[in-house]
Design an enzyme around this catalytic site. Structure first.
Site, mmCIF file in Angstrom:
data_model
loop_
_atom_site.group_PDB
_atom_site.id
_atom_site.type_symbol
_atom_site.label_atom_id
_atom_site.label_comp_id
_atom_site.label_asym_id
_atom_site.label_seq_id
_atom_site.Cartn_x
_atom_site.Cartn_y
_atom_site.Cartn_z
ATOM 1 C CD GLN A 42 4.230 7.944 -5.837
ATOM 2 O OE1 GLN A 42 4.002 8.687 -6.768
ATOM 3 N NE2 GLN A 42 5.403 7.877 -5.245
ATOM 4 C CB SER A 92 -2.542 10.937 -6.093
ATOM 5 O OG SER A 92 -1.436 11.500 -6.764
ATOM 6 C CG LEU A 93 -0.424 5.671 -8.883
ATOM 7 C CD1 LEU A 93 0.148 5.793 -10.278
ATOM 8 C CD2 LEU A 93 0.427 4.811 -8.000
ATOM 9 N NE ARG A 138 0.739 11.078 -12.432
ATOM 10 C CZ ARG A 138 0.527 10.922 -11.133
ATOM 11 N NH1 ARG A 138 1.063 9.874 -10.496
ATOM 12 N NH2 ARG A 138 -0.226 11.777 -10.464
ATOM 13 C CG HIS A 198 -1.091 16.225 -6.238
ATOM 14 N ND1 HIS A 198 -1.827 16.031 -7.391
ATOM 15 C CD2 HIS A 198 -0.826 14.991 -5.743
ATOM 16 C CE1 HIS A 198 -2.000 14.733 -7.574
ATOM 17 N NE2 HIS A 198 -1.402 14.082 -6.603
ATOM 18 C CD GLN A 227 -3.967 12.787 -10.817
ATOM 19 O OE1 GLN A 227 -2.955 12.495 -11.422
ATOM 20 N NE2 GLN A 227 -4.754 11.889 -10.261
#
Length: 400
Positions: free
Chosen positions: A11, A92-93, A117, A201, A250
């Site tokens: 993102q 991440s994503l 998510r 996170h 994660q």
């Protein structure tokens, strides 16, 4: 032949119009957008091409949109170039994009997962009390200490991403993040708030992580075709730890991107290609190391450079020249730890003569061939081995 790794952004890379040029030129793009829209029951193509940036930035929208465009870029890459990657990594994503492209998750399942998510991550902070900010020009240890001093159970804050040795992302309660920024500004740092809609996170995602595990448990996971580097461990997924556990951790643990890229460097990766709307990760690679050539594929015109084998070969050759230059200095001036003087003399003296001749050629402007460069690097390796340089002192060499 070079070792190629593919990178997938997270993102913050979203932008209006992303994926349209692929849609205009490749049938696979039309198919993926249609499949994604069917899976999440709204027109994802229209949002990406014609929607507002505010709507696209909402995490429940940004996540399936970015995954779709990254998977399209991967399929275009494989269709038009077809060089099998050695490793995959996603920020991440982007790790979900990597898992889809490695064959671990189906595209249909991944789209539904990241949509859920995003919804759960958004619901974890319904009053939008959290935020994320990038901070640079500060040591990681210093930033971590400040986060620990400021963070409380009610207003947590932490280092959420280690993107390079000078670029970090902090995440948590808005008041704590603002306090951390205020404290670090006097140290000469610079900062910018991220274009995301939650404190990802961080401990504020704990509830979302617990809820999301139930979604993860319902999906099927296959063996990976390529190594996928985990954000959590900065090493490849291991068969003894379920994919669900990696993805669940994660949610609240930091993205160890710098370590992930150094792992690639240490294991022979020489080129990376970012597959997504922008070139955020490609630019970041330039800050991490000059020994990996970064490219991006976010529109069809990028294929011109990626298919130019001579241009790519020349870039790799320039890197080898730079490496040789550093290695020659290291080999010639580094201390000898070999206590067997006879063995050392017999091995190193002839190599020194060869290396000194190469150095004279370079100093006099002679253009070394690829064969000359590779041979000279091997000579440097042999000298350093003969000198019995300890592993920590040969990190530079091991990373080639």
């Amino acid at each position: 032949m070079s070792n190629v790794a593919l990178l997938f952004p997270g993102q913050g890379s979203q932008m209006i119009g992303m994926g349209k040029s692929f849609w205009d030129h490749f049938e696979v793009a039309k198919n993926r957008f249609e499949e994604a829209s069917d899976a999440i029951s709204f027109d994802l193509r229209k949002l990406c091409f014609e929607g507002s940036l505010n709507d696209l930035t909402l995490t429940m929208n940004a996540q399936p949109a970015l995954l779709t465009v990254s998977v399209i870029a991967f399929q275009v890459y494989m269709q038009e170039i077809g060089v099998e990657p050695t490793m995959l990594a996603g920020h991440s994503l982007g790790e979900y994009s990597a898992l889809v492209c490695a064959g671990v998750l189906s595209f249909h399942d991944a789209i539904k997962l990241v949509r859920q998510r995003g919804i759960m991550m958004n619901n974890a902070d319904p009053n939008q009390q959290g935020t994320m900010a990038a901070i640079s020009h500060i040591k990681l240890e210093t930033l971590q200490k400040i986060c620990e001093e400021v963070s409380t159970q009610e207003r947590p804050a932490c280092v959420a991403c280690v993107n390079s040795d000078q670029q970090f992302v902090i995440s948590g309660h808005r008041q704590s993040i603002q306090q951390i920024i205020k404290m670090t500004e006097s140290m000469g740092t610079s900062h910018s708030y991220l274009n995301v809609s939650g404190p990802y996170h961080s401990p504020m995602m704990q509830i979302a992580g617990e809820q999301f595990k139930a979604e993860l448990d319902q999906k099927q996971y296959k063996q990976a075709k390529y190594q996928v580097i985990s954000n959590v461990t900065a090493t490849p997924y291991q068969p003894d730890l379920p994919v669900v556990d990696y993805l669940n951790m994660q949610m609240t643990k930091p993205v160890r991107w710098l370590e992930s890229m150094l792992y690639m460097l240490e294991h022979g990766i020489t080129e990376v290609i970012e597959l997504g709307p922008k070139n955020v990760l490609a630019r970041l690679m330039n800050k991490i190391t000059k020994r990996i050539v970064p490219y991006s594929l976010n529109q069809p015109s990028d294929l011109l450079l990626l298919t130019n084998t001579n241009e790519r070969k020349n870039k790799l050759l320039n890197i080898r020249k730079h490496i040789l230059s550093e290695m020659m200095v290291t080999a010639l001036i580094s201390r000898n730890y070999n206590k067997d003087s006879i063995s050392y003399t017999q091995t190193v003296e002839p190599l020194f003569l060869k290396l000194q001749r190469v150095k004279e050629q370079v100093d006099n402007g002679y253009e070394l061939s690829e064969e000359d460069i590779n041979l000279s690097i091997q000579i440097c390796h042999s000298i350093l081995t003969a000198k019995q340089i300890s592993k920590d002192k040969t990190a530079l060499i091991d990373a080639i």
